[in-house]
Design a protein around this motif. Structure first.
Motif, PDB file in Angstrom:
ATOM      1  N   HIS A   7       0.798  -1.230   0.000  1.00 35.29           N
ATOM      2  CA  HIS A   7       0.000   0.000   0.000  1.00 35.29           C
ATOM      3  C   HIS A   7       0.835   1.286   0.000  1.00 35.29           C
ATOM      4  N   LYS A   8       1.897   1.324   0.778  1.00 33.09           N
ATOM      5  CA  LYS A   8       2.647   2.558   0.914  1.00 33.09           C
ATOM      6  C   LYS A   8       3.808   2.653  -0.083  1.00 33.09           C
ATOM      7  N   HIS A   9       4.552   1.554  -0.233  1.00 35.50           N
ATOM      8  CA  HIS A   9       5.717   1.561  -1.125  1.00 35.50           C
ATOM      9  C   HIS A   9       5.415   0.730  -2.370  1.00 35.50           C
ATOM     10  N   THR A  10       4.425   1.140  -3.103  1.00 37.91           N
ATOM     11  CA  THR A  10       4.009   0.379  -4.279  1.00 37.91           C
ATOM     12  C   THR A  10       5.070   0.388  -5.364  1.00 37.91           C
ATOM     13  N   GLY A  11       5.896   1.405  -5.396  1.00 41.50           N
ATOM     14  CA  GLY A  11       6.984   1.444  -6.384  1.00 41.50           C
ATOM     15  C   GLY A  11       7.982   0.318  -6.155  1.00 41.50           C
ATOM     16  N   LEU A  12       8.308   0.057  -4.894  1.00 34.91           N
ATOM     17  CA  LEU A  12       9.215  -1.060  -4.581  1.00 34.91           C
ATOM     18  C   LEU A  12       8.569  -2.393  -4.935  1.00 34.91           C
ATOM     19  N   LYS A  13       7.277  -2.489  -4.661  1.00 35.77           N
ATOM     20  CA  LYS A  13       6.553  -3.715  -5.000  1.00 35.77           C
ATOM     21  C   LYS A  13       6.591  -3.938  -6.508  1.00 35.77           C
ATOM     22  N   ASP A  14       6.319  -2.891  -7.286  1.00 36.14           N
ATOM     23  CA  ASP A  14       6.326  -3.013  -8.745  1.00 36.14           C
ATOM     24  C   ASP A  14       7.721  -3.349  -9.260  1.00 36.14           C
ATOM     25  N   LEU A  15       8.742  -2.723  -8.696  1.00 36.13           N
ATOM     26  CA  LEU A  15      10.120  -3.019  -9.093  1.00 36.13           C
ATOM     27  C   LEU A  15      10.457  -4.471  -8.801  1.00 36.13           C
ATOM     28  N   PHE A  16      10.066  -4.940  -7.639  1.00 39.04           N
ATOM     29  CA  PHE A  16      10.336  -6.336  -7.266  1.00 39.04           C
ATOM     30  C   PHE A  16       9.671  -7.296  -8.242  1.00 39.04           C
ATOM     31  N   TYR A  17       8.393  -7.075  -8.520  1.00 37.43           N
ATOM     32  CA  TYR A  17       7.691  -7.947  -9.473  1.00 37.43           C
ATOM     33  C   TYR A  17       8.323  -7.888 -10.857  1.00 37.43           C
ATOM     34  N   ALA A  18       8.763  -6.718 -11.294  1.00 38.64           N
ATOM     35  CA  ALA A  18       9.410  -6.595 -12.602  1.00 38.64           C
ATOM     36  C   ALA A  18      10.717  -7.385 -12.624  1.00 38.64           C
ATOM     37  N   LEU A  19      11.500  -7.294 -11.557  1.00 39.09           N
ATOM     38  CA  LEU A  19      12.756  -8.038 -11.497  1.00 39.09           C
ATOM     39  C   LEU A  19      12.519  -9.545 -11.425  1.00 39.09           C
ATOM     40  N   VAL A  20      11.459  -9.944 -10.734  1.00 36.17           N
ATOM     41  CA  VAL A  20      11.131 -11.365 -10.649  1.00 36.17           C
ATOM     42  C   VAL A  20      10.760 -11.890 -12.030  1.00 36.17           C
ATOM     43  N   ARG A  21       9.989 -11.111 -12.785  1.00 38.64           N
ATOM     44  CA  ARG A  21       9.582 -11.543 -14.134  1.00 38.64           C
ATOM     45  C   ARG A  21      10.777 -11.668 -15.068  1.00 38.64           C
ATOM     46  N   THR A  22      11.782 -10.807 -14.911  1.00 37.38           N
ATOM     47  CA  THR A  22      12.949 -10.878 -15.799  1.00 37.38           C
ATOM     48  C   THR A  22      13.901 -12.000 -15.407  1.00 37.38           C
ATOM     49  N   GLN A  23      13.764 -12.469 -14.192  1.00 36.11           N
ATOM     50  CA  GLN A  23      14.634 -13.558 -13.749  1.00 36.11           C
ATOM     51  C   GLN A  23      14.120 -14.857 -14.355  1.00 36.11           C
ATOM     52  N   ASP A  24      14.985 -15.563 -15.081  1.00 36.39           N
ATOM     53  CA  ASP A  24      14.537 -16.746 -15.796  1.00 36.39           C
ATOM     54  C   ASP A  24      14.721 -18.032 -14.999  1.00 36.39           C
ATOM     55  N   THR A  25      15.290 -17.957 -13.828  1.00 29.77           N
ATOM     56  CA  THR A  25      15.472 -19.155 -13.004  1.00 29.77           C
ATOM     57  C   THR A  25      14.986 -18.877 -11.588  1.00 29.77           C
ATOM     58  N   ARG A  26      14.722 -19.967 -10.909  1.00 28.78           N
ATOM     59  CA  ARG A  26      14.344 -19.856  -9.503  1.00 28.78           C
ATOM     60  C   ARG A  26      15.599 -19.597  -8.679  1.00 28.78           C
ATOM     61  N   PRO A  27      15.433 -19.037  -7.502  1.00 29.58           N
ATOM     62  CA  PRO A  27      16.591 -18.865  -6.632  1.00 29.58           C
ATOM     63  C   PRO A  27      17.220 -20.215  -6.300  1.00 29.58           C
ATOM     64  N   LYS A  28      18.513 -20.218  -6.111  1.00 32.13           N
ATOM     65  CA  LYS A  28      19.248 -21.445  -5.822  1.00 32.13           C
ATOM     66  C   LYS A  28      18.710 -22.137  -4.581  1.00 32.13           C
ATOM     67  N   ILE A  29      18.310 -21.373  -3.596  1.00 33.59           N
ATOM     68  CA  ILE A  29      17.829 -21.976  -2.351  1.00 33.59           C
ATOM     69  C   ILE A  29      16.578 -22.816  -2.577  1.00 33.59           C
ATOM     70  N   VAL A  30      15.723 -22.422  -3.506  1.00 29.06           N
ATOM     71  CA  VAL A  30      14.506 -23.184  -3.784  1.00 29.06           C
ATOM     72  C   VAL A  30      14.868 -24.545  -4.358  1.00 29.06           C
ATOM     73  N   ASP A  31      15.796 -24.555  -5.311  1.00 32.06           N
ATOM     74  CA  ASP A  31      16.233 -25.832  -5.882  1.00 32.06           C
ATOM     75  C   ASP A  31      16.906 -26.703  -4.827  1.00 32.06           C
ATOM     76  N   ASP A  32      17.734 -26.080  -3.986  1.00 26.72           N
ATOM     77  CA  ASP A  32      18.393 -26.832  -2.919  1.00 26.72           C
ATOM     78  C   ASP A  32      17.381 -27.426  -1.956  1.00 26.72           C
ATOM     79  N   LEU A  33      16.379 -26.642  -1.588  1.00 26.80           N
ATOM     80  CA  LEU A  33      15.363 -27.129  -0.662  1.00 26.80           C
ATOM     81  C   LEU A  33      14.536 -28.252  -1.278  1.00 26.80           C
TER      82      LEU A  33
END
Length: 124
Positions: free
Chosen positions: A34-60
């Motif tokens: 609600h307050k920092h929607t710009g950070l939220k949008d930036l995060f979602y944009a960076l997640v979409r451009t990332q073509d792989t899952r984080p290493k920790i997810v694969d390790d887990l």
């Protein structure tokens, strides 16, 4: 945000979600949504451009799979051991009964006299 994107979270489960981002940042989730929607949008944009899952997810996921296999093996071993214990209990019981019968059959001197058993030929 960077820790999540590279797969090295310190305070969250490592998922690429706003909830995990808020945990990493030490904020309540609604501050990001609600307050920092710009950070939220930036995060979602960076997640979409990332073509792989984080290493920790694969390790887990790999660790979880290994633990599931180990658990299955341990369950099978537990079941086998339960069966073995039940068989041993029956053997001990039979031996106790035979021991009691032999004690009762013993003479006053405590000596057990066992006569050989003659086997009958089968009727076949």
């Amino acid at each position: 945000m960077i820790r999540l994107l590279v797969g090295t979270p310190l305070r969250s489960d490592g998922q690429l979600t706003i909830k995990s981002l808020a945990q990493e940042a030490g904020l309540k989730r609604n501050k990001l949504t609600h307050k920092h929607t710009g950070l939220k949008d930036l995060f979602y944009a960076l997640v979409r451009t990332q073509d792989t899952r984080p290493k920790i997810v694969d390790d887990l996921k790999r660790t979880n799979g290994e633990l599931q296999q180990k658990l299955t093996r341990l369950w099978a071993e537990r079941d086998r051991l339960r069966t073995d214990v039940q068989q041993l209990v029956r053997v001990v019981h039979v031996l106790e009964v035979e021991n009691q019968q032999m004690r009762e059959a013993a003479g006053r001197d405590g000596v057990v006299r066992v006569l050989p058993v003659q086997h009958r030929p089968s009727d076949r």
